[in-house]
Design a protein around this motif. Structure first.
Motif, PDB file in Angstrom:
ATOM      1  N   VAL A  67       0.875  -1.166   0.000  1.00  0.00           N
ATOM      2  CA  VAL A  67       0.000   0.000   0.000  1.00  0.00           C
ATOM      3  C   VAL A  67       0.917   1.222   0.000  1.00  0.00           C
ATOM      4  O   VAL A  67       1.714   1.402   0.919  1.00  0.00           O
ATOM      5  N   VAL A  68       0.849   2.039  -1.036  1.00  0.00           N
ATOM      6  CA  VAL A  68       1.684   3.236  -1.155  1.00  0.00           C
ATOM      7  C   VAL A  68       0.937   4.389  -0.492  1.00  0.00           C
ATOM      8  O   VAL A  68      -0.216   4.664  -0.837  1.00  0.00           O
ATOM      9  N   CYS A  69       1.607   5.048   0.475  1.00  0.00           N
ATOM     10  CA  CYS A  69       0.944   6.098   1.264  1.00  0.00           C
ATOM     11  C   CYS A  69       1.809   7.344   1.398  1.00  0.00           C
ATOM     12  O   CYS A  69       3.023   7.288   1.230  1.00  0.00           O
ATOM     13  N   LEU A  70       1.146   8.446   1.742  1.00  0.00           N
ATOM     14  CA  LEU A  70       1.802   9.706   2.104  1.00  0.00           C
ATOM     15  C   LEU A  70       1.439  10.020   3.555  1.00  0.00           C
ATOM     16  O   LEU A  70       0.296   9.835   3.965  1.00  0.00           O
ATOM     17  N   VAL A  71       2.407  10.514   4.317  1.00  0.00           N
ATOM     18  CA  VAL A  71       2.137  10.913   5.699  1.00  0.00           C
ATOM     19  C   VAL A  71       1.326  12.206   5.684  1.00  0.00           C
ATOM     20  O   VAL A  71       1.652  13.139   4.954  1.00  0.00           O
ATOM     21  N   LEU A  72       0.270  12.257   6.488  1.00  0.00           N
ATOM     22  CA  LEU A  72      -0.579  13.449   6.587  1.00  0.00           C
ATOM     23  C   LEU A  72      -0.266  14.219   7.864  1.00  0.00           C
ATOM     24  O   LEU A  72       0.039  13.612   8.897  1.00  0.00           O
ATOM     25  N   PRO A  73      -0.362  15.546   7.827  1.00  0.00           N
ATOM     26  CA  PRO A  73      -0.220  16.311   9.071  1.00  0.00           C
ATOM     27  C   PRO A  73      -1.427  16.050   9.974  1.00  0.00           C
ATOM     28  O   PRO A  73      -2.508  15.692   9.504  1.00  0.00           O
ATOM     29  N   ARG A  74      -1.224  16.241  11.272  1.00  0.00           N
ATOM     30  CA  ARG A  74      -2.302  15.954  12.236  1.00  0.00           C
ATOM     31  C   ARG A  74      -3.570  16.760  11.977  1.00  0.00           C
ATOM     32  O   ARG A  74      -4.664  16.303  12.261  1.00  0.00           O
ATOM     33  N   ASP A  75      -3.435  17.975  11.449  1.00  0.00           N
ATOM     34  CA  ASP A  75      -4.609  18.842  11.266  1.00  0.00           C
ATOM     35  C   ASP A  75      -5.233  18.738   9.873  1.00  0.00           C
ATOM     36  O   ASP A  75      -6.143  19.495   9.554  1.00  0.00           O
ATOM     37  N   ALA A  76      -4.793  17.792   9.053  1.00  0.00           N
ATOM     38  CA  ALA A  76      -5.370  17.630   7.710  1.00  0.00           C
ATOM     39  C   ALA A  76      -6.806  17.122   7.817  1.00  0.00           C
ATOM     40  O   ALA A  76      -7.113  16.290   8.670  1.00  0.00           O
ATOM     41  N   PRO A  77      -7.711  17.621   6.971  1.00  0.00           N
ATOM     42  CA  PRO A  77      -9.097  17.132   7.010  1.00  0.00           C
ATOM     43  C   PRO A  77      -9.165  15.671   6.567  1.00  0.00           C
ATOM     44  O   PRO A  77      -8.377  15.227   5.732  1.00  0.00           O
ATOM     45  N   VAL A  78     -10.098  14.932   7.145  1.00  0.00           N
ATOM     46  CA  VAL A  78     -10.279  13.519   6.802  1.00  0.00           C
ATOM     47  C   VAL A  78     -10.886  13.428   5.408  1.00  0.00           C
ATOM     48  O   VAL A  78     -11.845  14.119   5.083  1.00  0.00           O
ATOM     49  N   GLN A  79     -10.296  12.567   4.572  1.00  0.00           N
ATOM     50  CA  GLN A  79     -10.808  12.342   3.222  1.00  0.00           C
ATOM     51  C   GLN A  79     -11.000  10.852   3.029  1.00  0.00           C
ATOM     52  O   GLN A  79     -10.119  10.068   3.336  1.00  0.00           O
ATOM     53  N   GLY A  80     -12.124  10.458   2.493  1.00  0.00           N
ATOM     54  CA  GLY A  80     -12.382   9.042   2.235  1.00  0.00           C
ATOM     55  C   GLY A  80     -12.614   8.275   3.519  1.00  0.00           C
ATOM     56  O   GLY A  80     -12.792   8.823   4.599  1.00  0.00           O
ATOM     57  N   GLN A  81     -12.578   6.959   3.396  1.00  0.00           N
ATOM     58  CA  GLN A  81     -12.790   6.059   4.529  1.00  0.00           C
ATOM     59  C   GLN A  81     -11.495   5.942   5.324  1.00  0.00           C
ATOM     60  O   GLN A  81     -10.402   5.978   4.769  1.00  0.00           O
TER      61      GLN A  81
END
Length: 60
Positions: A33-47
């Motif tokens: 699974v290829v992923c990018l790290v998100l910042p803590r305050d990023a809005p939730v997208q998708g499931q």
């Protein structure tokens, strides 16, 4: 990790670890699974999928 329970993730969904770190899924491959790290305050997208590691040496 040995697999997903229920429908699997697709690009745009998120993975949440036990430590609270969030990753956005870019691509789902057969064995990765290829992923990018998100910042803590990023809005939730998708499931959001909770990520739980298997024990070391766990038999499948």
């Amino acid at each position: 990790m040995s697999g997903w329970s229920g429908p699997g993730p697709v690009g745009g969904d998120e993975v949440l670890t036990g430590t609270g770190r969030r990753y956005q899924i870019v691509e789902v491959k057969a064995k990765a699974v290829v992923c990018l790290v998100l910042p803590r305050d990023a809005p939730v997208q998708g499931q959001v999928f909770n990520w739980v590691w298997d024990r070391r040496g766990a038999k499948r």
